[in-house]
Design an enzyme around this catalytic site. Structure first.
Site, PDB file in Angstrom:
ATOM      1  N   HIS A  53       0.340  -1.294  -0.132  1.00 38.20           N
ATOM      2  CA  HIS A  53       0.044   0.115  -0.063  1.00 38.20           C
ATOM      3  C   HIS A  53       0.749   1.476  -0.233  1.00 38.20           C
ATOM      4  O   HIS A  53       1.867   1.318   1.042  1.00 38.20           O
ATOM      5  CB  HIS A  53      -1.227  -0.258   1.277  1.00 38.20           C
ATOM      6  N   SER A  76       1.957  -0.394  -5.639  1.00 38.79           N
ATOM      7  CA  SER A  76       0.338  -0.516  -4.380  1.00 38.79           C
ATOM      8  C   SER A  76       0.200  -1.701  -4.297  1.00 38.79           C
ATOM      9  O   SER A  76       0.099  -2.977  -5.707  1.00 38.79           O
ATOM     10  CB  SER A  76      -0.574   0.569  -4.180  1.00 38.79           C
ATOM     11  N   SER A  81      -5.613   1.495  -2.586  1.00 37.67           N
ATOM     12  CA  SER A  81      -4.886   2.258  -1.269  1.00 37.67           C
ATOM     13  C   SER A  81      -4.264   3.698  -0.984  1.00 37.67           C
ATOM     14  O   SER A  81      -3.250   3.617  -0.377  1.00 37.67           O
ATOM     15  CB  SER A  81      -4.334   0.848  -0.527  1.00 37.67           C
ATOM     16  N   ASP A 138       3.046  -7.740  -0.305  1.00 42.36           N
ATOM     17  CA  ASP A 138       2.519  -7.212   1.067  1.00 42.36           C
ATOM     18  C   ASP A 138       0.547  -8.045   0.231  1.00 42.36           C
ATOM     19  O   ASP A 138       0.264  -7.430  -0.645  1.00 42.36           O
ATOM     20  CB  ASP A 138       2.024  -5.808   1.044  1.00 42.36           C
ATOM     21  N   GLU A 200       4.909  -9.277   4.367  1.00 36.85           N
ATOM     22  CA  GLU A 200       3.996  -8.302   5.112  1.00 36.85           C
ATOM     23  C   GLU A 200       2.893  -8.831   6.279  1.00 36.85           C
ATOM     24  O   GLU A 200       2.811  -8.687   6.814  1.00 36.85           O
ATOM     25  CB  GLU A 200       3.643  -7.298   4.644  1.00 36.85           C
ATOM     26  N   ASN A 225       4.805 -10.947   9.045  1.00 37.44           N
ATOM     27  CA  ASN A 225       3.138 -10.784   9.671  1.00 37.44           C
ATOM     28  C   ASN A 225       3.524 -11.353  10.870  1.00 37.44           C
ATOM     29  O   ASN A 225       3.258 -11.408  12.307  1.00 37.44           O
ATOM     30  CB  ASN A 225       2.497 -11.683   8.631  1.00 37.44           C
ATOM     31  N   LYS A 230       4.647  -7.625  14.779  1.00 39.13           N
ATOM     32  CA  LYS A 230       4.112  -7.341  14.037  1.00 39.13           C
ATOM     33  C   LYS A 230       2.367  -7.201  13.615  1.00 39.13           C
ATOM     34  O   LYS A 230       1.758  -6.716  14.299  1.00 39.13           O
ATOM     35  CB  LYS A 230       4.717  -7.225  12.723  1.00 39.13           C
ATOM     36  N   ASP A 234      -0.030  -3.828  14.758  1.00 39.24           N
ATOM     37  CA  ASP A 234      -0.344  -4.143  13.751  1.00 39.24           C
ATOM     38  C   ASP A 234      -1.773  -4.138  13.754  1.00 39.24           C
ATOM     39  O   ASP A 234      -2.572  -3.686  13.283  1.00 39.24           O
ATOM     40  CB  ASP A 234       0.679  -4.316  11.854  1.00 39.24           C
ATOM     41  N   ASN A 235      -1.792  -5.757  13.500  1.00 39.42           N
ATOM     42  CA  ASN A 235      -3.287  -6.572  12.133  1.00 39.42           C
ATOM     43  C   ASN A 235      -3.742  -5.876  13.833  1.00 39.42           C
ATOM     44  O   ASN A 235      -5.279  -5.724  13.356  1.00 39.42           O
ATOM     45  CB  ASN A 235      -2.616  -7.667  12.868  1.00 39.42           C
ATOM     46  N   CYS A 239      -5.103  -2.116  13.250  1.00 33.99           N
ATOM     47  CA  CYS A 239      -7.027  -2.451  12.874  1.00 33.99           C
ATOM     48  C   CYS A 239      -7.894  -1.274  13.898  1.00 33.99           C
ATOM     49  O   CYS A 239      -9.474  -1.028  13.739  1.00 33.99           O
ATOM     50  CB  CYS A 239      -6.994  -3.191  12.716  1.00 33.99           C
ATOM     51  N   HIS A 345      -7.469  -9.287   4.035  1.00 32.25           N
ATOM     52  CA  HIS A 345      -6.585  -8.913   3.135  1.00 32.25           C
ATOM     53  C   HIS A 345      -7.379  -8.494   0.923  1.00 32.25           C
ATOM     54  O   HIS A 345      -7.792  -7.771   0.812  1.00 32.25           O
ATOM     55  CB  HIS A 345      -5.580  -9.932   2.533  1.00 32.25           C
ATOM     56  N   HIS A 398      -3.005   2.129   9.029  1.00 32.22           N
ATOM     57  CA  HIS A 398      -2.750   2.728   9.690  1.00 32.22           C
ATOM     58  C   HIS A 398      -2.273   3.141  10.423  1.00 32.22           C
ATOM     59  O   HIS A 398      -1.355   4.117   9.036  1.00 32.22           O
ATOM     60  CB  HIS A 398      -1.860   1.218  10.482  1.00 32.22           C
ATOM     61  N   SER A 406       6.081  -2.467  12.066  1.00 25.76           N
ATOM     62  CA  SER A 406       5.552  -3.593  10.865  1.00 25.76           C
ATOM     63  C   SER A 406       6.924  -3.289  10.139  1.00 25.76           C
ATOM     64  O   SER A 406       7.800  -3.970   9.341  1.00 25.76           O
ATOM     65  CB  SER A 406       4.807  -3.413   9.933  1.00 25.76           C
ATOM     66  N   GLN A 410      10.446  -5.476   8.539  1.00 28.79           N
ATOM     67  CA  GLN A 410      10.371  -5.352   6.863  1.00 28.79           C
ATOM     68  C   GLN A 410      11.587  -5.227   6.574  1.00 28.79           C
ATOM     69  O   GLN A 410      12.248  -5.621   5.671  1.00 28.79           O
ATOM     70  CB  GLN A 410       9.635  -4.142   6.548  1.00 28.79           C
TER      71      GLN A 410
HETATM   72  P1  NAI Z   1      -6.343 -15.139  11.581  1.00 30.39           P
HETATM   73  O1  NAI Z   1      -5.787 -15.730  10.911  1.00 30.39           O
HETATM   74  O2  NAI Z   1      -5.363 -14.480  13.102  1.00 30.39           O
HETATM   75  O3  NAI Z   1      -7.773 -14.578  11.868  1.00 30.39           O
HETATM   76  C1  NAI Z   1      -8.635 -14.749  11.030  1.00 30.39           C
HETATM   77  C2  NAI Z   1     -10.079 -16.257  11.881  1.00 30.39           C
HETATM   78  O4  NAI Z   1     -10.896 -15.546  10.597  1.00 30.39           O
HETATM   79  C3  NAI Z   1      -9.710 -17.023  12.777  1.00 30.39           C
HETATM   80  O5  NAI Z   1      -9.696 -17.272  14.176  1.00 30.39           O
HETATM   81  C4  NAI Z   1     -10.279 -17.726  11.753  1.00 30.39           C
HETATM   82  O6  NAI Z   1     -10.872 -19.200  12.421  1.00 30.39           O
HETATM   83  C5  NAI Z   1     -11.139 -17.257  11.244  1.00 30.39           C
HETATM   84  N1  NAI Z   1     -12.279 -17.447  10.411  1.00 30.39           N
HETATM   85  C6  NAI Z   1     -10.958 -18.123   9.499  1.00 30.39           C
HETATM   86  N2  NAI Z   1     -13.137 -18.713   8.398  1.00 30.39           N
HETATM   87  C7  NAI Z   1     -13.866 -18.111   8.651  1.00 30.39           C
HETATM   88  C8  NAI Z   1     -15.294 -17.869   9.110  1.00 30.39           C
HETATM   89  N3  NAI Z   1     -16.016 -18.588   7.462  1.00 30.39           N
HETATM   90  N4  NAI Z   1     -16.295 -17.466   9.877  1.00 30.39           N
HETATM   91  C9  NAI Z   1     -15.465 -16.790  10.058  1.00 30.39           C
HETATM   92  N5  NAI Z   1     -14.641 -17.156  11.285  1.00 30.39           N
HETATM   93  C10 NAI Z   1     -13.784 -17.356   9.995  1.00 30.39           C
HETATM   94  O7  NAI Z   1      -5.567 -13.144  10.577  1.00 30.39           O
HETATM   95  P2  NAI Z   1      -5.387 -11.777  10.710  1.00 30.39           P
HETATM   96  O8  NAI Z   1      -4.157 -11.715  11.338  1.00 30.39           O
HETATM   97  O9  NAI Z   1      -6.640 -11.420  11.822  1.00 30.39           O
HETATM   98  O10 NAI Z   1      -5.488 -11.699   9.510  1.00 30.39           O
HETATM   99  C11 NAI Z   1      -7.114 -11.465   8.875  1.00 30.39           C
HETATM  100  C12 NAI Z   1      -7.101 -11.093   7.299  1.00 30.39           C
HETATM  101  O11 NAI Z   1      -6.720  -9.874   7.752  1.00 30.39           O
HETATM  102  C13 NAI Z   1      -6.290 -11.811   6.180  1.00 30.39           C
HETATM  103  O12 NAI Z   1      -6.130 -11.009   4.994  1.00 30.39           O
HETATM  104  C14 NAI Z   1      -4.474 -10.155   6.531  1.00 30.39           C
HETATM  105  O13 NAI Z   1      -3.969 -10.332   5.302  1.00 30.39           O
HETATM  106  C15 NAI Z   1      -5.644  -8.598   7.136  1.00 30.39           C
HETATM  107  N6  NAI Z   1      -5.003  -8.155   7.483  1.00 30.39           N
HETATM  108  C16 NAI Z   1      -5.367  -6.878   6.786  1.00 30.39           C
HETATM  109  C17 NAI Z   1      -5.081  -5.875   7.492  1.00 30.39           C
HETATM  110  C18 NAI Z   1      -5.735  -4.341   7.218  1.00 30.39           C
HETATM  111  O14 NAI Z   1      -5.142  -3.269   7.599  1.00 30.39           O
HETATM  112  N7  NAI Z   1      -6.547  -4.069   7.049  1.00 30.39           N
HETATM  113  C19 NAI Z   1      -3.762  -5.435   8.696  1.00 30.39           C
HETATM  114  C20 NAI Z   1      -3.207  -6.939   8.493  1.00 30.39           C
HETATM  115  C21 NAI Z   1      -3.456  -7.879   8.528  1.00 30.39           C
END
Ligand code: NAI
Length: 477
Positions: A53, A76, A81, A138, A200, A225, A230, A234-235, A239, A345, A398, A406, A410
């Site tokens: 991003h 990006s 983003s 990322d 990332e 990650n 991180k 960050d997550n 968020c 993501h 963020h 984070s 990196q």
């Molecule tokens: P995580 O693996 O810690 O959490 C995801 C959760 O969703 C898990 O606990 C899992 O059991 C649950 N899950 C999976 N399928 C499901 C379903 N059908 N119904 C309900 N729950 C379900 O992953 P994390 O780190 O929380 O990341 C989640 C997403 O967010 C990823 O795609 C990551 O790349 C993205 N992300 C986005 C950010 C942003 O700034 N927008 C920042 C960091 C991560």
């Protein structure tokens, strides 16, 4: 100096530079790495293709990498983003809009999918014979382009576009087809020069482990990650901040008193649920993992199935990294003017393609990245960022301080893979704990944290070194 780049408007560079200056103040991790490594230039000779991003915080990362000696090209990793002023400032660098002297950036807010993949190709296509030798990714799109391009090259053809392909897959295949028509060995040449990738986010890391498991990973990877500094910051805390920023800038709806569904209670879900509850929303969590479901219950959230609560919630946020979480059927059962958003993501957590196919549905743009979808019966829902990550599509992602953690990871990961490349196989690694602790340490002074020091006797008693690491690998924080 003349170089290729593609951004919205170099006239925005001054505004971007002011924001970058303020961000530097809030990014002590990156600034102290500049001080520590600036003279040694550990990234001299590194040619980094960055797909992340293109925000103000990323600008500080890019300029840290160049301060450590790297050459960089940037795109990006999402069509919405980019902060156009940050992209402009990075291109202009120490020059002027008429004579830019910074870094080639290929990114603007509101790219089409075709433009998005063209930009990703641009960061992997360097002038001259020497291509990129490092990727900073990322979500894994740049890494995927290299891997799939090379696999299709080896197979002698790109699989033809299939009717069941999503628009994204169709556009991706088209790009590979075009690049291979221009140079049938393009992706072999690109991949052979790459020494490694630092990734990332959760979704990109997932893709890397899949490649490593099948023996298809072409170069070593560092999973940034899963540095504690991180994903647990960050997550979660990132968020916790930016989910509200996205909702507020998109809709300015009052969150207090509303019912909010958070799908997924991993690191991102924990941050989002806490933010929404902090605003006074009644938060309902959905989970598939009993441990995370129990955690959510212990935090005081109702844990339910989406099917059972879809008609009572005002706000939906998907955080799963999985697909088809909110279906077109769900959206038709929602309350009038329910807000539907994703912070995971990729955009397939919400079935946007299915929504567009609902008979009689109409789409009205309220403003860019905010759309009202009205069903035949008259009810409508508000969808943010076309289902793409709303904290970056509707807001600016963020804040700097958390991204400093984070991006310090990196930077350290890039130095590690570039300077000690022979120590790494074609596997996925996490940074050692002493470096994770170092990243945290770099951020303590700015918050006035007074850390207690172990005595020698205490250190011996708990079996650690006075200088750390303080926890075993299996510790979960
Ligand atoms: P995580 O693996 O810690 O959490 C995801 C959760 O969703 C898990 O606990 C899992 O059991 C649950 N899950 C999976 N399928 C499901 C379903 N059908 N119904 C309900 N729950 C379900 O992953 P994390 O780190 O929380 O990341 C989640 C997403 O967010 C990823 O795609 C990551 O790349 C993205 N992300 C986005 C950010 C942003 O700034 N927008 C920042 C960091 C991560």
């Amino acid at each position: 100096m003349s170089f290729e780049y593609k951004v919205a408007d170099l006239g925005l560079a001054e505004a971007g530079r002011h924001q970058i200056r303020l961000a530097e103040h809030e990014m002590p991790g990156l600034m102290s790495l500049r001080e520590e490594f600036g003279a040694a230039q550990p990234l001299k000779g590194a040619r980094i293709a960055g797909s992340l991003h293109m925000t103000v915080q990323t600008a500080v990362l890019i300029e840290t990498l160049t301060a450590l000696g790297a050459e960089v090209r940037w795109a990006s990793c999402n069509i919405y983003s980019t902060q156009d002023e940050a992209a402009a400032a990075v291109v202009v660098g120490k020059g002027t809009p008429q004579d830019p002297q910074g870094v080639p950036v290929f990114a603007w807010k509101g790219e089409t999918l075709t433009e998005y993949w063209d930009c990703t190709e641009q960061i992997l296509t360097w002038p001259g014979d020497e291509g990129a030798n490092m990727i900073l990714d990322d979500g894994g799109d740049a890494t995927m382009l290299v891997h799939n391009g090379r696999a299709w090259e080896a197979a002698g053809q790109v699989p033809p576009t299939d009717e069941s392909d999503s628009e994204e897959v169709g556009v991706f295949k088209e790009l590979v087809r075009r690049t291979l028509a221009a140079d049938p060995k393009k992706w072999t040449k690109v991949s052979e020069q790459i020494k490694g990738v630092t990734e990332e986010t959760t979704t990109g890391v997932h893709r890397l482990y899949e490649l490593a498991a099948t023996g298809d990973l072409l170069f070593p990877a560092i999973n940034v990650n899963d540095s504690v500094t991180k994903s647990k910051f960050d997550n979660k805390y990132g968020c916790r901040h930016s989910v509200l920023d996205g909702l507020n800038r998109a809709t300015d709806v009052l969150i207090g008193g509303k019912v909010a569904v958070v799908a997924g209670f991993g690191d991102v879900g924990k941050g989002c649920a806490s933010a929404l509850a902090g605003q006074g929303a009644r938060v309902i969590v959905t989970e598939i993992d009993p441990i995370c479901a129990l955690q959510a219950a212990m935090e005081g959230y109702q844990v339910a199935r989406l099917d059972d609560v879809v008609g009572i919630a005002d706000i939906f946020v998907t955080t799963t990294g999985n697909f088809n979480i909110i279906t077109a059927e769900h959206m038709q059962q929602m309350k009038n003017k329910a807000i539907v958003s994703n912070i995971g993501h990729f955009d397939n957590e919400i079935d946007m393609a299915g929504l567009a196919k609902v008979p009689g549905v109409t789409k009205t743009e309220i403003k860019p990245q905010v759309h009202e979808w009205t069903f035949e019966g008259g009810n409508s829902i508000i969808v943010l960022s076309e289902g793409r990550l709303m904290n970056l599509g509707n807001a600016t992602g963020h804040p700097s301080f958390v991204m400093s953690n984070s991006f310090a990871n990196q930077t350290i990961a890039q130095i590690e893979l570039f300077t000690k490349n022979d120590d790494y196989d074609k596997q996925v690694y996490v940074l050692p704990k002493h470096l994770d602790e170092k990243v945290a340490r770099l951020h303590l002074d700015a918050l006035g944290v007074q850390l207690t020091e172990l005595t020698k006797e205490q250190a011996a008693y708990i079996g650690v070194d006075v200088a750390g690491p303080y926890k075993p690998e299996h510790y979960r924080y």
